[in-house]
Scaffold this motif. Sequence first.
Motif, PDB file in Angstrom:
ATOM      1  N   HIS A 195      34.259  45.814  47.687  1.00  0.00           N
ATOM      2  CA  HIS A 195      35.588  46.365  46.954  1.00  0.00           C
ATOM      3  C   HIS A 195      35.796  47.604  47.518  1.00  0.00           C
ATOM      4  O   HIS A 195      36.977  47.869  47.413  1.00  0.00           O
ATOM      5  CB  HIS A 195      35.344  46.239  45.618  1.00  0.00           C
ATOM      6  N   GLN A 197      24.754  41.165  43.772  1.00  0.00           N
ATOM      7  CA  GLN A 197      25.636  42.300  43.264  1.00  0.00           C
ATOM      8  C   GLN A 197      24.816  43.455  42.462  1.00  0.00           C
ATOM      9  O   GLN A 197      24.909  44.428  42.305  1.00  0.00           O
ATOM     10  CB  GLN A 197      26.595  41.790  42.263  1.00  0.00           C
ATOM     11  N   PHE A 221      35.618  24.658  40.977  1.00  0.00           N
ATOM     12  CA  PHE A 221      34.839  24.482  39.729  1.00  0.00           C
ATOM     13  C   PHE A 221      35.779  24.062  38.631  1.00  0.00           C
ATOM     14  O   PHE A 221      36.790  24.636  38.306  1.00  0.00           O
ATOM     15  CB  PHE A 221      34.598  25.871  39.329  1.00  0.00           C
ATOM     16  N   ALA A 279      38.278  27.633  44.090  1.00  0.00           N
ATOM     17  CA  ALA A 279      37.435  28.948  44.207  1.00  0.00           C
ATOM     18  C   ALA A 279      37.728  29.182  45.764  1.00  0.00           C
ATOM     19  O   ALA A 279      38.045  30.181  46.398  1.00  0.00           O
ATOM     20  CB  ALA A 279      36.180  28.905  43.842  1.00  0.00           C
ATOM     21  N   LEU A 291      39.364  24.229  39.085  1.00  0.00           N
ATOM     22  CA  LEU A 291      39.617  25.535  39.920  1.00  0.00           C
ATOM     23  C   LEU A 291      39.380  25.599  41.282  1.00  0.00           C
ATOM     24  O   LEU A 291      38.016  25.498  41.281  1.00  0.00           O
ATOM     25  CB  LEU A 291      38.975  26.572  38.943  1.00  0.00           C
ATOM     26  N   GLU A 302      28.315  43.251  47.620  1.00  0.00           N
ATOM     27  CA  GLU A 302      28.933  44.675  46.977  1.00  0.00           C
ATOM     28  C   GLU A 302      27.613  45.554  46.855  1.00  0.00           C
ATOM     29  O   GLU A 302      27.240  46.111  46.023  1.00  0.00           O
ATOM     30  CB  GLU A 302      29.288  44.399  45.702  1.00  0.00           C
ATOM     31  N   PRO A 319      40.817  40.849  46.374  1.00  0.00           N
ATOM     32  CA  PRO A 319      40.806  41.054  44.832  1.00  0.00           C
ATOM     33  C   PRO A 319      39.862  40.168  44.124  1.00  0.00           C
ATOM     34  O   PRO A 319      39.470  39.095  44.748  1.00  0.00           O
ATOM     35  CB  PRO A 319      42.318  40.644  44.445  1.00  0.00           C
ATOM     36  N   ASN A 320      39.548  40.600  42.969  1.00  0.00           N
ATOM     37  CA  ASN A 320      38.779  39.804  42.009  1.00  0.00           C
ATOM     38  C   ASN A 320      39.230  38.546  41.958  1.00  0.00           C
ATOM     39  O   ASN A 320      40.343  38.111  41.997  1.00  0.00           O
ATOM     40  CB  ASN A 320      38.919  40.654  40.538  1.00  0.00           C
ATOM     41  N   GLY A 321      38.057  37.508  41.853  1.00  0.00           N
ATOM     42  CA  GLY A 321      38.327  35.981  42.002  1.00  0.00           C
ATOM     43  C   GLY A 321      38.776  35.624  43.315  1.00  0.00           C
ATOM     44  O   GLY A 321      39.246  34.393  43.203  1.00  0.00           O
ATOM     45  N   ALA A 322      39.021  36.326  44.318  1.00  0.00           N
ATOM     46  CA  ALA A 322      39.334  35.628  45.740  1.00  0.00           C
ATOM     47  C   ALA A 322      38.223  34.732  46.140  1.00  0.00           C
ATOM     48  O   ALA A 322      38.838  33.877  47.060  1.00  0.00           O
ATOM     49  CB  ALA A 322      39.678  36.912  46.663  1.00  0.00           C
ATOM     50  N   GLY A 323      37.038  34.584  45.798  1.00  0.00           N
ATOM     51  CA  GLY A 323      36.305  33.535  46.295  1.00  0.00           C
ATOM     52  C   GLY A 323      35.037  34.166  47.323  1.00  0.00           C
ATOM     53  O   GLY A 323      34.447  33.431  47.707  1.00  0.00           O
ATOM     54  N   LYS A 324      34.959  35.512  47.339  1.00  0.00           N
ATOM     55  CA  LYS A 324      34.099  36.138  48.084  1.00  0.00           C
ATOM     56  C   LYS A 324      32.601  35.993  47.875  1.00  0.00           C
ATOM     57  O   LYS A 324      31.751  35.437  48.475  1.00  0.00           O
ATOM     58  CB  LYS A 324      34.250  37.675  48.071  1.00  0.00           C
ATOM     59  N   THR A 325      32.221  35.969  46.511  1.00  0.00           N
ATOM     60  CA  THR A 325      30.743  35.727  46.135  1.00  0.00           C
ATOM     61  C   THR A 325      30.364  34.162  46.277  1.00  0.00           C
ATOM     62  O   THR A 325      29.180  33.815  46.699  1.00  0.00           O
ATOM     63  CB  THR A 325      30.468  36.212  44.777  1.00  0.00           C
ATOM     64  N   THR A 326      31.465  33.421  45.704  1.00  0.00           N
ATOM     65  CA  THR A 326      31.349  32.013  45.915  1.00  0.00           C
ATOM     66  C   THR A 326      30.952  31.625  47.443  1.00  0.00           C
ATOM     67  O   THR A 326      30.289  30.666  47.778  1.00  0.00           O
ATOM     68  CB  THR A 326      32.695  31.267  45.589  1.00  0.00           C
TER      69      THR A 326
HETATM   70  N1  LIG Z   1      30.037  28.970  38.402  1.00  0.00           N
HETATM   71  C1  LIG Z   1      31.309  29.021  38.470  1.00  0.00           C
HETATM   72  N2  LIG Z   1      31.976  28.370  37.317  1.00  0.00           N
HETATM   73  C2  LIG Z   1      33.057  28.161  37.202  1.00  0.00           C
HETATM   74  N3  LIG Z   1      34.021  29.140  37.928  1.00  0.00           N
HETATM   75  C3  LIG Z   1      33.550  29.877  38.999  1.00  0.00           C
HETATM   76  C4  LIG Z   1      32.392  29.841  39.227  1.00  0.00           C
HETATM   77  N4  LIG Z   1      32.070  30.708  40.027  1.00  0.00           N
HETATM   78  C5  LIG Z   1      32.995  31.558  40.428  1.00  0.00           C
HETATM   79  N5  LIG Z   1      33.916  30.877  39.752  1.00  0.00           N
HETATM   80  C6  LIG Z   1      35.586  31.192  39.990  1.00  0.00           C
HETATM   81  O1  LIG Z   1      35.751  30.976  41.124  1.00  0.00           O
HETATM   82  C7  LIG Z   1      36.835  32.013  41.383  1.00  0.00           C
HETATM   83  C8  LIG Z   1      36.243  32.989  42.607  1.00  0.00           C
HETATM   84  O2  LIG Z   1      35.156  33.723  42.077  1.00  0.00           O
HETATM   85  P1  LIG Z   1      34.206  34.697  43.038  1.00  0.00           P
HETATM   86  O3  LIG Z   1      33.308  35.236  42.051  1.00  0.00           O
HETATM   87  O4  LIG Z   1      33.871  33.913  44.169  1.00  0.00           O
HETATM   88  O5  LIG Z   1      35.172  35.857  43.261  1.00  0.00           O
HETATM   89  P2  LIG Z   1      35.056  37.215  44.025  1.00  0.00           P
HETATM   90  O6  LIG Z   1      36.032  37.298  44.982  1.00  0.00           O
HETATM   91  O7  LIG Z   1      33.540  37.414  44.407  1.00  0.00           O
HETATM   92  O8  LIG Z   1      35.482  38.082  42.850  1.00  0.00           O
HETATM   93  P3  LIG Z   1      34.695  39.313  42.448  1.00  0.00           P
HETATM   94  O9  LIG Z   1      35.345  40.276  43.410  1.00  0.00           O
HETATM   95  O10 LIG Z   1      35.271  39.815  41.034  1.00  0.00           O
HETATM   96  O11 LIG Z   1      33.380  39.202  42.410  1.00  0.00           O
HETATM   97  C9  LIG Z   1      36.973  32.819  40.184  1.00  0.00           C
HETATM   98  O12 LIG Z   1      38.160  32.233  39.395  1.00  0.00           O
HETATM   99  C10 LIG Z   1      35.960  32.492  39.284  1.00  0.00           C
HETATM  100  O13 LIG Z   1      36.158  32.634  38.147  1.00  0.00           O
END
Ligand SMILES: Nc1ncnc2c1ncn2[C@@H]1O[C@H](COP(=O)(O)OP(=O)(O)OP(=O)(O)O)[C@@H](O)[C@H]1O
Length: 602
Positions: free
Chosen positions: A546, A422, A350, A355, A353, A514, A374-381
């Motif tokens: 989580h 979520q 992104f 992801a 960044l 989640e 952990p948060n921001g690891a990329g799971k939801t992406t």
């Molecule tokens: N649409 C987007 N635009 C910009 N950055 C994004 C977008 N979606 C996710 N990110 C970034 O990509 C990285 C991974 O995010 P993601 O939500 O996949 O993490 P996660 O492991 O699911 O976190 P959480 O457990 O907090 O949900 C993070 O740094 C997030 O800020």
Amino acid sequence: MSMRQRLSALALDTPAPAIAAFVLVALLPLFGLAGYWQQQLALIAIYTLICSGLNLSFGYAGELALGQVAVFASGSYISAILYQHGVTDILAGFAVAACLAAVTGLLTGIPGLRLSRWALALVSFFYVLLVPELLKLFESETGGTAGLAGILAPTFFGWPLGTTGFYVVAVVVTLLWLLLQRNLIVSRFGQFLRILSASPTLTESLGGSVYRLRVQAYVIGALPAGLAGVLYTYLTGFVSPEAFTLHMLIALLAATVVGGAASVWGAPVGAAILVLGPLQLKSFEEYSTLAYGVFLVVIGTAFSGGLAGLARKFRDRALPGRGSQGTVERPADLSIPGTRMVVAGVEKSFAGLRALSGVDLTVEPGTIAAIIGPNGAGKTTLLNLVSGLLPADAGRVELAGRELTGLRAHRVSRLGVGRTFQTPVGLGSMSVLEVVESGRFRKGDIGALSAVLRLPKYHRVRKADREAAVAALSFAGLEHAAAQDAASLPLGTRRLLEVVRSVAGEPSVLLLDEPAAGLDDNELRELGMLMRRIRDAGGTVVLVEHNVPFVMDVADQVFVMELGRVIAAGPPEVVRRDQRVIDSYLGRRGRREPDDLDSRTT
Ligand SMILES: Nc1ncnc2c1ncn2[C@@H]1O[C@H](COP(=O)(O)OP(=O)(O)OP(=O)(O)O)[C@@H](O)[C@H]1O
């Protein structure tokens, strides 16, 4: 069926009282209705048609599609022009006006619907402003600002239609349209529109193409405005640009909102208030735009469902048990045909960044695979990439050997990917059974035509949807809640409901984002049991979570992600002893026991 259920079914399923009211109105000339009042009722029928079109696109689909007045004008002018060319049959007028309405709807809807909701509102406003200019441009056919006059006596299959005959045609056409619209609203298509207004993302993940649904709602909503135009021309005997103004649009919008924008039978009520209400008094005329604006704000904020919404509330209080109709005694068997899911080398950035950086994972049918990190690891992406909500930069996703990469979310859903989110989306007034039925929509087509015409296929599909929904509910032990309003359920049950909805669609892979967040111990136990049952029935389950103890309890495979990479993978007992995982979660290399992970909720 008890007496109460019978009453409930009558009030909810059969529009008998509405049909009776319309038939009575159509027969009023037999009791001496003529002249002024006949005209007023015909005008209500005409405005009812326009409001009901607005209901579909604005009320149900939640689109600010306001080009109805332009379509109304096109129907009105085309019937006047046809008349002047010797085509006086009102049915021919309806047919041509409906085609023109569809074309105008497409031409005006497509550019706006490709953009955002506000763009559509602006584009459609623009078309309304354009109407007088266009009419001037084609002055030789439209009469310019003077309009066209002398359009007095339409025919019906060659027979001259007197004023009473015209009145009956206006009432009957309006009733027929409302019945067709009602059939559409209770079908898969109508349910999709309601889901669309709550969440386009959920619509896509249930297999509905947001863009196509928007265009369809807009175009179908344009049809009654075209028919209304024909009736208007023959009612007034003359057309001019003055009838199709922004003022008219605001008045119709107010009537739609007051009657109840998301209600089939609210349209005639709103139209009646528009025609017969106090604003028609001469002394109020100059303030009418202001008053319509106030109406919109007050009714829109105080009674968002309009008068129809209020009536619905009273009805639900008097006749509880909504959604219980149609419950089948013996649920059908539920199949969950899980297939192998492969994610290979997937990358996503992104704006610089990263992801996801080259994620690989394989999930086998009949297993639960958990993704933690952990948060921001990329799971939801990752889940969003698999389900088609985001395009991958590189890599591929396969389901049973079939590549999903690059497909839009509704296509991915139709190929068997079910998912939860979520935050469960609130779905207005849908019952639990209706919510679960919506999980079936990705199987087969939407069937708008068979629903409108109530063809055998519609009944077959509806029965299958209902049986599968009941089976999925009883699979999760939730059949007792079938008739409840889904929005009234506690968070834990709503999360279970999201899972059940996906299960009803017999998914090849089920992605859970989640699902345990915010659940108490009992609810966690129920969720765990449901997930194991899905796995044991052959399902492929991917869980992002989580709550590590919950994961370690239910998962067969655990993938641990950090900074967009899978840093460890394996059965829970292996992963919980992996040094990189302990470091990632506890941040203190080697100073804690691995079992600390078992109490960790990140
Ligand atoms: N649409 C987007 N635009 C910009 N950055 C994004 C977008 N979606 C996710 N990110 C970034 O990509 C990285 C991974 O995010 P993601 O939500 O996949 O993490 P996660 O492991 O699911 O976190 P959480 O457990 O907090 O949900 C993070 O740094 C997030 O800020």
